[in-house]
Design an enzyme around this catalytic site. Sequence first.
Site, PDB file in Angstrom:
ATOM      1  N   SER A 195       0.838  -1.187   0.000  1.00 25.11           N
ATOM      2  CA  SER A 195       0.000   0.000   0.000  1.00 25.11           C
ATOM      3  C   SER A 195       0.881   1.248   0.000  1.00 25.11           C
ATOM      4  O   SER A 195       1.732   1.392  -0.864  1.00 25.11           O
ATOM      5  CB  SER A 195      -0.963  -0.043   1.194  1.00 25.11           C
ATOM      6  N   HIS A 245      -7.041  -6.370   0.510  1.00 24.51           N
ATOM      7  CA  HIS A 245      -5.898  -5.476   0.357  1.00 24.51           C
ATOM      8  C   HIS A 245      -4.763  -5.923   1.275  1.00 24.51           C
ATOM      9  O   HIS A 245      -4.953  -6.129   2.468  1.00 24.51           O
ATOM     10  CB  HIS A 245      -6.332  -4.051   0.699  1.00 24.51           C
TER      11      HIS A 245
END
Length: 735
Positions: free
Chosen positions: A246, A376
């Site tokens: 991320s 994610h």
Amino acid sequence: MIIGLTRFKIPSRVVALAVAAMLSVTGVVAVTTPTEATATSSAAASAAAAGVENEGADCAVTGLPDAGSLPTNSRLPDPFRKLNGTRISAKSEWRCRREEIKKLAEKFVYGEKPVKPATVTGTVSSTGITVNASSNGRSSSFSASVQLPSGTGPFPAVVVLGGFGADTAAIRAAGAAVINYDPYAVGREGTPRNNKQGAFYSIYGSSSSTGLLMAWAWGVSRIIDVIEQSNGTVLRADATGVTGCSRFGKGAFVVGAFDQRIALTMPIESGSAGVPIFRGIPGEGAQSLSSAYGEQPWLGDAFGSFTGSPARLPVDTHQMVAMVAPRGLFVMDNPHIANLGPRSASVAALGGAEVYKALGAGENITYWSDVQDGSHCANRSEWRTPLQQNIQKFLLKTGNAPGAIRISSRASGNLAEWRDWQTPVLGDSGDTTPPSTPGTPAASGVTATGATLTWAASTDQGGSGLAGYDVHREQGDTDPRLGQSTTASITLTGLTANTRYQVYVRARDGAGNLSGASQPVTFTTATGGGGDTSPPTAPAGLAASGTTSTGTTLSWTASTDDTGVAGYDILRAPGASGGTFTQAGTSATTSFGDTGLTPSTTYRYQVRARDAAGNTSPVSNTAEVTTQPGTSTGACAAVPTVQTQWSTGYVVQPLTVTNTGTSAITGWTVTFTLPSGHTLTGSWNGTATVSGQTVTIGNVGHNGALAPGASTGGVGFQVSRPNGNTALPSGYTCA
């Protein structure tokens, strides 16, 4: 150790390109089904990492455009076209073409990455690394923890940014150590662009135009500096990787692009401001460039002019991919979340892979978005084998698995739609003759921290012209480079007092050929501080008193020193454990008042003494304080934005918290209800707790204080849900 006239070390870049010349160019093809790229050979991979941070530091870069004169070009810039308009035709030209791309990226995207500071010192142990850096009278410190694999060292290591999303168990199982690096100690999020904080900005100024991603990259480079200076019994200086997911995937990408000592770069789901091409983001529905630029000061200040017009940028991220070439690159992506820009990321990888192919190193790049789990930053089984194969190939040097391009049909980019240039066949330079060996250097003006060297100049033997000289210190197997010069002299700075140096010089021509090493010169730096090399004693009895919601007062028993204590450094770390001690201030007395703290927050403090010669004491005992709860008469509101959603999940980003009252608030808490069957799978820039279907997200240290009317927009979370269930959270309240 290099001995006598046989002193001739071949740099890794020359080895890699020489080997690559014997290989056919690898074809790397984008596919929409799990088809691996055809491999040719892995020989080029074994020595792809460089021995210096930036091999092109000596390249003269002229003709950088001004922002106001940039044309609009919807296609990706040609990575092979130099600033003067000509295209490179030989592999040896890539070194200086890469330097041009680096300068463009610094000027328009990330901000400048300063060269190694005048002084970098530290320690390496089996449990941690400390870094102390100083330049132009300013200094900073930070640290990182180390987790070793089983076996006997020295070990290669992977720097893991932020500790989020990386498969550290698989890394250690493959035989590499894990360096847990906290980027926020070097460049803190939640700060305005004109008041950036962290170890980087303590040296280069809080108003530096350099963004956090480049600051984080600078911090990793300083960790590598310290590993290079260590005795090599714990970690290997020539086998470092980097990874993160991320926002930390964005950081890992920049780390690898801007330090050629990184042998393996592994960004994970990096999203906007990471791997995805800037030009593709607006059409894909990814996090907008303006949102990424405004959420945190990740990118350099200059990028603000391009958030609405990325086609004006003279660079794009496929060229940052190319900056990693020919070193190892393993890009891991998530095709299930459009917010991450996976289609644009695949285009960046395909564009950069063209440079890998041209350099004969097409097998050194892997892009893998063919995964089933849409969460994610999940640890995915599909990535575990290629992850360990890349570690074996580039860090352990025991494997030869070829890279693969595995693009999911969910988010498949087409490079042909984005380029109007073709990949050239790069020949080997006609100049393969090295310059003559420089004369033996002579040392003069030797001080405690510097010396001037002069030598008889080399002559170019092959016709490409003499480019400059590299000055190295003989030091075991590493022989670190102390500096570069374009003339037959150099003034070295940042040396260690009362230390013996044995130094030699090598010449370099325009084709990258290196001469033999000169005979060495030996000199010993003067004793610093008038002969004072004894540090003060450690301060004792550190204690805190008068703690309020935003401050505390520290006091301690004075240190002693044979020539007198000059002052004290106050070090602070967040939390009751973990975190990194960074310098919070200095004091000339035995007390210090620390202000600007966050209410209801725990901090740890240590103090060290300094004498006039710069010697520092061991640190004191650790004092822990928890600030009082803050008082607030304000009110707040929370507004969610669903940034992206798919059949089995969604991302809310930003969850904007606004102070709607007339008084400042020092903290906030947002509460909402998840629909039945929905599960929170991750959050950022907030502390989340879950009770049944009720989720509570509270502020973290850097975003709790809000002036009347002010907002914080960096908070977000991700939720998984049953397939086909389109319900969303409800009942948002803020207090």
